[in-house]
Structure formats: structure tokens, C-alpha cells
Design an enzyme around this catalytic site. Structure first.
Site, mmCIF file in Angstrom:
data_model
loop_
_atom_site.group_PDB
_atom_site.id
_atom_site.type_symbol
_atom_site.label_atom_id
_atom_site.label_comp_id
_atom_site.label_asym_id
_atom_site.label_seq_id
_atom_site.Cartn_x
_atom_site.Cartn_y
_atom_site.Cartn_z
ATOM 1 N N THR A 1 0.897 -1.297 0.324
ATOM 2 C CA THR A 1 0.115 -0.062 -0.495
ATOM 3 C C THR A 1 0.849 1.069 0.138
ATOM 4 O O THR A 1 1.816 0.743 1.394
ATOM 5 C CB THR A 1 -0.992 -0.105 1.128
ATOM 6 O OG1 THR A 1 -1.941 -1.258 1.392
ATOM 7 C CG2 THR A 1 -1.992 1.142 1.250
ATOM 8 N N ARG B 1 -7.875 -9.249 4.333
ATOM 9 C CA ARG B 1 -7.985 -8.736 5.517
ATOM 10 C C ARG B 1 -7.308 -10.313 6.266
ATOM 11 O O ARG B 1 -7.306 -11.187 5.489
ATOM 12 C CB ARG B 1 -9.472 -9.142 6.142
ATOM 13 C CG ARG B 1 -9.776 -7.869 5.635
ATOM 14 C CD ARG B 1 -12.068 -8.568 5.822
ATOM 15 N NE ARG B 1 -12.658 -9.461 4.934
ATOM 16 C CZ ARG B 1 -13.349 -10.604 5.175
ATOM 17 N NH1 ARG B 1 -14.225 -10.364 6.023
ATOM 18 N NH2 ARG B 1 -13.877 -11.351 4.469
ATOM 19 N N GLU B 2 -6.718 -9.787 7.110
ATOM 20 C CA GLU B 2 -5.886 -10.543 8.222
ATOM 21 C C GLU B 2 -7.043 -12.011 8.940
ATOM 22 O O GLU B 2 -8.472 -11.703 9.374
ATOM 23 C CB GLU B 2 -5.045 -9.969 9.194
ATOM 24 C CG GLU B 2 -3.965 -9.505 8.800
ATOM 25 C CD GLU B 2 -3.298 -8.892 9.984
ATOM 26 O OE1 GLU B 2 -3.581 -9.621 11.094
ATOM 27 O OE2 GLU B 2 -2.579 -7.896 9.335
ATOM 28 N N LYS C 1 -6.968 1.635 -3.405
ATOM 29 C CA LYS C 1 -6.587 0.900 -2.257
ATOM 30 C C LYS C 1 -6.539 2.259 -0.786
ATOM 31 O O LYS C 1 -7.818 1.699 0.607
ATOM 32 C CB LYS C 1 -5.085 0.609 -2.002
ATOM 33 C CG LYS C 1 -4.599 0.492 -0.690
ATOM 34 C CD LYS C 1 -5.517 -0.998 -0.233
ATOM 35 C CE LYS C 1 -5.148 -1.494 0.614
ATOM 36 N NZ LYS C 1 -4.449 -2.726 0.957
ATOM 37 N N LEU D 1 -19.975 -2.433 10.419
ATOM 38 C CA LEU D 1 -21.647 -1.226 10.611
ATOM 39 C C LEU D 1 -21.196 -2.134 12.324
ATOM 40 O O LEU D 1 -22.295 -1.662 13.367
ATOM 41 C CB LEU D 1 -22.736 -1.262 10.356
ATOM 42 C CG LEU D 1 -22.868 0.143 8.907
ATOM 43 C CD1 LEU D 1 -24.495 -0.878 8.919
ATOM 44 C CD2 LEU D 1 -22.384 0.824 9.579
ATOM 45 N N CYS E 1 -3.250 -2.012 9.120
ATOM 46 C CA CYS E 1 -3.782 -1.096 8.188
ATOM 47 C C CYS E 1 -4.339 0.048 7.889
ATOM 48 O O CYS E 1 -4.492 1.036 8.014
ATOM 49 C CB CYS E 1 -4.430 -2.125 6.753
ATOM 50 S SG CYS E 1 -4.115 -3.763 6.092
ATOM 51 N N LYS F 1 -8.362 -8.501 16.240
ATOM 52 C CA LYS F 1 -9.485 -8.776 15.568
ATOM 53 C C LYS F 1 -9.744 -10.405 15.934
ATOM 54 O O LYS F 1 -8.574 -10.604 16.286
ATOM 55 C CB LYS F 1 -10.101 -8.296 14.620
ATOM 56 C CG LYS F 1 -9.405 -8.757 13.529
ATOM 57 C CD LYS F 1 -9.653 -8.688 12.059
ATOM 58 C CE LYS F 1 -9.000 -9.480 10.869
ATOM 59 N NZ LYS F 1 -9.055 -9.040 9.359
#
Ligand code: UDX
Length: 402
Positions: free
Chosen positions: A122, A155-156, A205, A251, A261, A322
Site C-alpha cells: 500500500t 483482510r487478516e 486502495k 457497521l 492497515c 480482531k
């Protein structure tokens, strides 16, 4: 099928390498860390990512996937080279391009045939142009080099699934032929492809990640208002999310976004906005709101103990930023542990995967039974069935709340 080299075996590089080998290419992943390369050669992923080890072993056995510290050989043998090195945040908030520049130089000094260089890291808008000029400046052959942007959206914790079943592939090229070669490379994945110029690809991105971060901060501020006004934010999110113009994804209210990120990319695009006098005030405020979310949660804990945490035992469920990852980067847990301990509290934490912090205990029972209060910080699925007395629970993710 192509001979591909990948510079950098972090999340993005490793997953890209494994997936490209799975669809039939010969891939060599390069890293300077000898120890890491030895582990990778055994088919072991240094990161916790469901499904990754199996695919690594399969493609190593099929002799399509290799790992090496030998830049020279790997770069010389490839006709496509991916740059997937880190772009950490610098003091100013801008992305630090040291590793990108180093990779570009390495490529220039080692290639021996016409090569397409694909920038997967990125990077700020304009970086692909910079990579091209560094390569041209240091090139020691008269070979043709094209630079193509191909940002990553994985996504991880869902990296394999996101790469095989992602929403789109973005390819930014100034030269159509090079763009089409990369398009062909990804064709077996059968995903929608957006082909643009390089700067637009780079912008997609950042703009996408910043938008998702804004969405999270928005629902978090709505959650705070709901709490103050006795509305249920989960019902509100559902009611909003069914409007397909809004969508339910991202959401989920809680302690805010962390990871490698969103925090870095929001800072980086905000920095670009300031630099180019096109301020991104919405993103700037989403960043502030994200941090405030942790402070508000901490304040709730302080209020509960009338401001005195001295000697209080605080249980923490979840440490990773997460679920389904062992990544602690920008995790709210790290901030909370520091703030709680600073005020004299004793933190006992349980996470299904993160086990190395001094606060970690063996079993969640210890967290629930031997503490004054329990903070739910990461919404791991296995916490869903836990019975925690309502007066003891601070649910930072609206996970056990009905
Ligand atoms: C993100 C992007 O999703 C991905 O496209 C990009 O390539 C890398 O950054 P990742 O950081 O792995 O991926 O995690 P993601 O699942 O997007 O979650 C990011 C953060 O937002 C986490 O801290 C998560 O807890 C938080 N989040 C996410 C919320 O707080 N609420 C939500 O509704 C969704």
C-alpha cells in the site's frame, strides 16, 4: 505460466505468493531474514492465518513455491516481480518508503530480462512513478521494465478466502500490454477486474480503506449516542444495513479499528490531503473518533471504580486487534493494558491465540472468576457462549449484549 518473484514475505507477500503458486505459477518469495526463510521452507507460516499452511505445503511439494534469501538469483530468474514490502507510518503520518525504494534498487541491479514490476504494497499516490524512476536510474541492462500497480485488499484472518473470492482486482498500468499481462495472470481467479492508470489504482486502495474506517467511526459515534438515549445500536445497525445503499458490513460498533492497515492508511491519506491542500476532514475526524472510542471505554471502567484502580483485578477477554489473528498492532487491548496498569490495576488476560504477554493466563475461567470486572475486548467466536454476570461485564464489542 509465469516465473514470479515476490519481495517481502509479510502478510501480503506470503499470501500473494501462495495463491499465485496455487493457480499454477512458479513463485519464489524473497526475504532477508534467514531464520524466517528456513521456517517458510518447511511449509510453516510465521503468521496465524487459517488455511495458509496447508496451501504452502501443497505448493512447496508440487515444486511451484520456493523461499530464498538469494535476491540475485530469484530476481534474475523472474519475468514478473511483486514488491510486497512494508510501508510503515513515519513521524509525520506519511508512509515510509524506505523498503520500497530499496526493493526498486535491488530489482534494477539484478534483473537480466524484460520484467514487469508489480507494486502490491500500500503506497501513496505517485509511488509507482517513483519506483519506475529509481529502477530506470539504477538499471544495469538495457532490458524493458514496466511498473504496474496492483493494490491488495485482503483482510487478516480471511486472507486466503479474500484472495480467491475477493470483490475485485485492481490493476493500474501506464502501458496496456503490461496491464494485460497482469490481468491474464489473475484470470484464473475469475474476479471482476478494474483497470486504471497507476495513480487511480493507488488511490483506490487508500480511498477504500479510509471509507471503511469512516464507516466504523460513524457507527461508533452513533453507538455512543444510542447509549446516551437508550436506543439499541445493534438494531440501528441492522435497520441501516438493510438499505443496500449503506450495507451492513463494517457497521459493527465497538472499541474502534486497529491492525496494520486502517490506522496507518487513514493517517497516510489524511497526510496527502494536507500536503495537496485538499483536506480530508471526514477522514481526519474518523481518526480522532477512533481514538476517542478507547478513551470512552477506559473512562467507563474508571467511573465504575470511582477513579481508583489501585489493586483492582481486571479481566480481559481477547487481545488481538480482531478475531482470527494473533496480530496486536494498534490493538485496543495494548492501549487499555497500559492505561489500566498505569493506574495500579492488575490485568489478567485471555486470548485464544495470543499467549506471550505477561498478562496472559491459561484459561478464560481465571479471567472471569478471579477478577473484579471483565472487559470483552476482542469478539472471538468462542466467547459467545461464556456466562459472565451482567454487573461484571464491560462489553467493548457489543458482542454479548442483546
Ligand atoms: C483491512 C481491510 O479490510 C483490507 O481490505 C485491507 O487490505 C487491510 O486492512 P484488516 O486490517 O485485516 O483488513 O481487518 P478488517 O477485518 O478490515 O478490520 C479492521 C479493523 O476494523 C479491526 O480492528 C476491526 O475490529 C475493526 N472493525 C471492522 C470494526 O470495528 N467494526 C466493523 O464493523 C468492522
Amino acid at each position: 505460466m509465469s516465473n514470479i518473484a515476490i519481495i517481502g514475505t509479510g502478510y501480503v507477500g506470503l499470501v500473494t505468493g501462495v495463491v499465485l503458486s496455487e493457480i499454477g505459477n512458479t513463485v519464489t518469495c524473497i526475504d532477508i531474514d534467514e531464520n524466517k526463510v528456513r521456517i517458510l521452507q518447511r511449509g510453516q507460516s510465521p503468521i496465524y492465518e487459517p488455511g495458509l499452511d496447508e496451501l504452502m505445503v501443497k505448493n512447496i511439494d508440487a515444486k511451484r513455491l520456493f523461499f530464498t534469501t538469494n535476491h540475485k538469483e530469484a530476481l534474475a530468474n523472474s519475468n514478473i516481480i511483486f514488491i510486497a514490502v512494508g510501508t510503515p507510518q513515519s513521524e509525520s503520518g506519511a508512509a515510509d518508503l524506505t523498503y520500497i525504494k530499496q526493493a526498486a534498487k535491488d530489482i534494477a541491479l539484478n534483473i537480466v530480462k524484460d520484467t514487469i514490476v508489480v507494486v502490491k504494497s500500500t503506497v501513496p499516490v505517485g509511488t509507482n512513478d517513483l519506483v519506475e524512476s529509481i529502477i530506470k536510474e539504477h538499471l544495469i541492462t538495457n532490458r524493458k521494465v514496466d511498473v504496474v500497480s496492483n493494490p491488495e485488499f485482503l483482510r487478516e484472518g480471511h486472507a486466503i478466502q479474500d484472495t480467491f473470492y475477493g470483490d475485485r482486482i485492481v490493476i493500474g498500468a501506464e502501458n496496456n500490454e503490461a496491464g494485460n499481462t497482469i490481468k491474464k495472470l489473475f484470470k484464473p481467479l475469475n474476479l471482476p477486474i478494474v483497470q486504471t492508470n497507476r495513480r487511480s489504482a493507488e488511490m483506490i486502495k487508500y480511498a477504500a480503506n479510509a471509507f471503511l474506517a469512516v464507516k466504523i467511526s460513524y457507527i461508533n459515534e452513533i453507538a455512543n449516542l444510542c447509549e446516551a438515549m437508550d436506543a439499541n445500536v445493534l438494531d440501528v445497525a441492522e435497520g441501516m444495513g438493510l438499505d443496500h445503499r449503506i450495507g451492513r458490513a463494517f457497521l459493527n460498533p465497538g472499541l474502534g479499528y486497529g491492525g496494520s492497515c486502517f490506522p496507518k492508511d487513514t493517517e497516510a491519506i489524511a497526510y496527502l490531503g494536507r500536503e495537496y491542500c485538499a483536506p480530508l476532514t471526514i477522514v481526519e475526524n474518523a481518526i480522532k473518533a477512533n481514538f476517542r472510542q478507547r478513551e470512552i471505554f477506559l473512562q467507563k471502567v474508571l467511573n465504575y471504580f470511582d477513579g481508583n484502580l489501585e489493586g483492582k483485578i481486571i479481566g480481559m477477554l481477547g487481545l488481538s486487534f480482531k478475531p482470527n489473528t494473533d496480530d496486536l498492532r494498534e490493538a485496543p487491548s495494548v492501549y487499555l493494558i497500559e492505561e489500566l496498569e498505569k493506574r495500579g490495576a492488575i490485568v489478567k488476560a485471555y486470548d485464544p491465540v495470543v499467549k506471550h504477554l505477561p498478562q496472559c493466563v491459561e484459561h478464560f475461567d481465571e479471567v472471569i472468576n478471579n477478577s473484579n470486572i471483565v472487559l470483552l475486548v476482542t469478539e472471538w467466536e468462542e466467547f459467545k457462549s461464556l456466562e459472565i454476570p451482567a454487573n461484571k461485564l464491560f462489553d467493548g464489542r457489543y458482542f454479548l449484549k442483546k
